[in-house]
Design a protein around this motif. Structure first.
Motif, mmCIF file in Angstrom:
data_model
loop_
_atom_site.group_PDB
_atom_site.id
_atom_site.type_symbol
_atom_site.label_atom_id
_atom_site.label_comp_id
_atom_site.label_asym_id
_atom_site.label_seq_id
_atom_site.Cartn_x
_atom_site.Cartn_y
_atom_site.Cartn_z
ATOM 1 N N ALA A 244 0.839 -1.204 0.000
ATOM 2 C CA ALA A 244 0.000 0.000 0.000
ATOM 3 C C ALA A 244 0.875 1.255 0.000
ATOM 4 C CB ALA A 244 -0.931 -0.006 1.204
ATOM 5 N N ASN A 245 1.969 1.190 0.743
ATOM 6 C CA ASN A 245 2.906 2.329 0.778
ATOM 7 C C ASN A 245 3.545 2.572 -0.591
ATOM 8 O OD1 ASN A 245 2.406 2.781 3.482
ATOM 9 N ND2 ASN A 245 4.146 1.558 4.182
ATOM 10 N N ILE A 246 3.832 1.456 -1.300
ATOM 11 C CA ILE A 246 4.420 1.597 -2.638
ATOM 12 C C ILE A 246 3.452 2.305 -3.572
ATOM 13 C CG2 ILE A 246 5.146 0.292 -4.689
ATOM 14 C CD1 ILE A 246 6.314 -1.810 -2.771
ATOM 15 N N VAL A 247 2.169 1.902 -3.501
ATOM 16 C CA VAL A 247 1.157 2.527 -4.361
ATOM 17 C C VAL A 247 1.028 4.017 -4.036
ATOM 18 C CG1 VAL A 247 -1.304 2.591 -4.930
ATOM 19 C CG2 VAL A 247 -0.126 0.390 -4.696
ATOM 20 N N THR A 248 0.942 4.311 -2.734
ATOM 21 C CA THR A 248 0.796 5.709 -2.313
ATOM 22 C C THR A 248 2.015 6.538 -2.724
ATOM 23 O OG1 THR A 248 -0.510 4.989 -0.418
ATOM 24 C CG2 THR A 248 0.387 7.213 -0.337
ATOM 25 N N THR A 249 3.206 5.990 -2.498
ATOM 26 C CA THR A 249 4.440 6.696 -2.839
ATOM 27 C C THR A 249 4.550 6.926 -4.343
ATOM 28 O OG1 THR A 249 5.539 5.689 -0.927
ATOM 29 C CG2 THR A 249 6.949 6.665 -2.616
ATOM 30 N N THR A 250 4.122 5.933 -5.108
ATOM 31 C CA THR A 250 4.159 6.061 -6.566
ATOM 32 C C THR A 250 3.275 7.209 -7.036
ATOM 33 O OG1 THR A 250 4.549 3.678 -6.797
ATOM 34 C CG2 THR A 250 3.740 4.846 -8.735
ATOM 35 N N ASP A 251 2.059 7.267 -6.481
ATOM 36 C CA ASP A 251 1.152 8.369 -6.856
ATOM 37 C C ASP A 251 1.723 9.723 -6.441
ATOM 38 O OD1 ASP A 251 -0.715 6.729 -8.022
ATOM 39 O OD2 ASP A 251 -1.899 6.473 -6.199
ATOM 40 N N LYS B 9 8.260 16.709 -15.105
ATOM 41 C CA LYS B 9 9.618 16.270 -15.406
ATOM 42 C C LYS B 9 9.671 14.846 -15.967
ATOM 43 C CE LYS B 9 11.503 19.154 -11.704
ATOM 44 N NZ LYS B 9 12.270 19.161 -10.432
ATOM 45 N N LEU B 10 8.515 14.174 -16.041
ATOM 46 C CA LEU B 10 8.484 12.785 -16.479
ATOM 47 C C LEU B 10 8.066 12.689 -17.938
ATOM 48 C CD1 LEU B 10 6.707 11.118 -13.408
ATOM 49 C CD2 LEU B 10 9.150 11.094 -13.940
ATOM 50 N N ASP B 11 8.821 11.897 -18.693
ATOM 51 C CA ASP B 11 8.407 11.639 -20.074
ATOM 52 C C ASP B 11 7.426 10.463 -20.091
ATOM 53 O OD1 ASP B 11 9.923 9.355 -19.697
ATOM 54 O OD2 ASP B 11 11.647 10.116 -20.823
ATOM 55 N N LEU C 148 6.448 7.593 -17.097
ATOM 56 C CA LEU C 148 5.088 7.447 -16.585
ATOM 57 C C LEU C 148 4.611 5.994 -16.700
ATOM 58 C CD1 LEU C 148 3.420 10.677 -18.013
ATOM 59 C CD2 LEU C 148 3.810 10.140 -15.587
ATOM 60 N N GLU C 149 5.012 5.331 -17.785
ATOM 61 C CA GLU C 149 4.638 3.926 -17.957
ATOM 62 C C GLU C 149 5.277 3.060 -16.868
ATOM 63 O OE1 GLU C 149 5.629 2.665 -21.853
ATOM 64 O OE2 GLU C 149 4.040 3.818 -22.839
ATOM 65 N N LYS D 104 2.774 0.462 -9.977
ATOM 66 C CA LYS D 104 1.487 0.503 -9.288
ATOM 67 C C LYS D 104 0.650 -0.747 -9.602
ATOM 68 C CE LYS D 104 -2.442 3.623 -8.599
ATOM 69 N NZ LYS D 104 -3.037 4.933 -8.970
ATOM 70 N N ALA D 105 0.605 -1.120 -10.883
ATOM 71 C CA ALA D 105 -0.171 -2.294 -11.286
ATOM 72 C C ALA D 105 0.389 -3.570 -10.646
ATOM 73 C CB ALA D 105 -0.186 -2.422 -12.800
ATOM 74 N N SER D 106 1.711 -3.677 -10.605
ATOM 75 C CA SER D 106 2.337 -4.852 -9.999
ATOM 76 C C SER D 106 2.038 -4.928 -8.505
ATOM 77 C CB SER D 106 3.854 -4.810 -10.219
ATOM 78 O OG SER D 106 4.166 -4.864 -11.590
#
Length: 404
Positions: free
Chosen positions: A200-207, A216-218, A222-223, A229-231
């Motif tokens: 859950a922390n990974i998902v939150t941190t990713t967002d 700054k992201l190409d 973003l993919e 997040k999907a993983s």
């Protein structure tokens, strides 16, 4: 006092006897029937199933003496002589005239043993474990038919011993499996608790990182974020399914309760957060059920969820029907989804087995959900089967036994 008789293979014979786990067990009707029949066939006073242990002969069954007498010393045992020759019964018409046994009066409870016939109980390895024996207080002879009958009964005793051993081994194996399953359930619970929060922390941190670095992201970066997040969601779902599988046994212990089927189905639809592109048809005859509601809810939740996930149509349609007879409630769930390949239909309920297809969102299943469903259905006394045609439909039919 009868002289002690020791077979040449005594150590191996005793090991074979111990392996049966029969010594000092309770009386059983199957063995008592055999000694009663032996007495009847030979018209004698006493019949025993006697097992010759290291220092004693122990009686699995007695007929004609008190059941309180369960053993006697081996050094005063005729049966210890009978096992010396496993191929031949020891038949003594009159022990008083036999030089091997006429030095002392041989008694068993209040019966003086004058006539003795011991038929060795020989296991499949050739070890004589004891005897089926008959005794009387007067001299006797046995006919060929009586000898043949007692030989047959002795073989039946060995068969019963082997069946008892197999049953004992199965009980021990079941006990070990139960302990292992308990350990696995505890492991699944710990894993669920310890891994779900970091995911859950990974998902939150990713967002959060996407928001902070948005300009700054190409597109490729973003993919990658979406992949992380999907993983994480996929792993979280996998953990939840493992936990549900090992906790399914606790569900079946819940007490039966009365409820309307369509109310239960509506609860599931609400939990699944159904979108407008989904149509579900409940049974027209909304039956009142009396069963394990929690277990049935888990079954329907998995099956309806699969009907939604594995559906490639613009409009998802699921139809649920219910039938019943005196003993079972029957349910059918049919969808208009992707279907299941014919070569996968026989293995679809096996744990960690999938149909090798991806769901509506492009994710591959983990092969746990349907295994859990089958496990629950069988615990509820029913069966489940699937029929399907690729690109057209899938139908699950299952039953549960009615509660009294």
């Amino acid at each position: 006092m009868i002289s002690t008789a020791i077979p040449i293979n005594e150590d191996f014979r005793l090991e074979a006897l111990k392996s049966l786990d029969i010594l000092d067990t309770k009386t059983e009707k199957e063995f008592d029937d055999i000694t009663a029949l032996a007495n009847y066939i030979c018209d004698t006073k006493v019949a025993l199933i006697s097992l010759v242990d290291k220092d004693r002969q122990w009686f699995k069954s007695t007929h004609g003496i008190s059941d309180k007498i369960c053993q006697t010393p081996r050094n005063n045992s005729l049966c210890s002589h009978a096992i010396l020759n496993p191929e031949t019964p020891l038949i003594i018409a009159d022990t008083r005239e036999d030089q091997r046994f006429n030095k002392d009066i041989i008694c068993l409870e209040n019966t003086q043993v004058v006539f003795y016939a011991g038929f060795p109980l020989v296991d499949k390895e050739g070890f004589a474990l004891g005897t089926l024996c008959v005794m009387d207080d007067k001299p006797r002879e046995l006919s060929e038919k009586q000898i043949e009958s007692l030989n047959a009964l002795a073989r039946q005793v060995i068969i019963l011993f082997e069946l008892n051993k197999k049953n004992n081994d199965l009980e021990k194996m079941q006990s070990k499996l139960k302990k292992k399953n308990q350990a696995l359930r505890e492991f699944a619970r710990v894993i669920s608790h310890d891994l779900k929060m970091p995911l859950a922390n990974i998902v939150t941190t990713t967002d959060l990182l996407k928001l902070l670095l948005d300009d700054k992201l190409d597109e490729e970066s973003l993919e990658y974020f979406e992949y992380i997040k999907a993983s994480s969601f996929s792993m979280s779902g996998y953990i939840s399914d493992v936990l549900a599988h090992y906790e399914s046994e606790t569900l079946v212990n819940n007490k039966p309760e009365k409820f309307k089927l369509n109310e239960l189905l509506q609860e599931i639809v609400d939990l699944l957060s159904i979108k407008p592109d989904f149509t579900i048809h409940f049974p027209e005859d909304d039956p009142t059920l009396n069963c394990n509601k929690s277990a049935l809810k888990q079954i329907f939740f998995n099956l309806i969820g699969n009907s939604i996930k594995y559906n490639d149509k613009e409009q998802i349609v699921v139809t649920i029907d219910a039938f019943r007879d005196d003993k079972f409630d029957y349910f059918r769930i049919t969808d208009n989804g992707m279907g299941i390949p014919n070569d996968k239909l026989d293995t679809i309920f096996e744990l960690f087995t999938t149909a090798d297809t991806v769901d509506r969102s492009g994710n591959k299943g983990n092969g746990i959900g349907l295994s859990t469903v089958k496990k629950l259905v069988e615990k509820l006394g029913g069966t489940i089967k699937v029929t399907s045609e690729e690109k057209k439909y899938t139908t699950f039919d299952f039953s549960i036994k009615k509660c009294c």
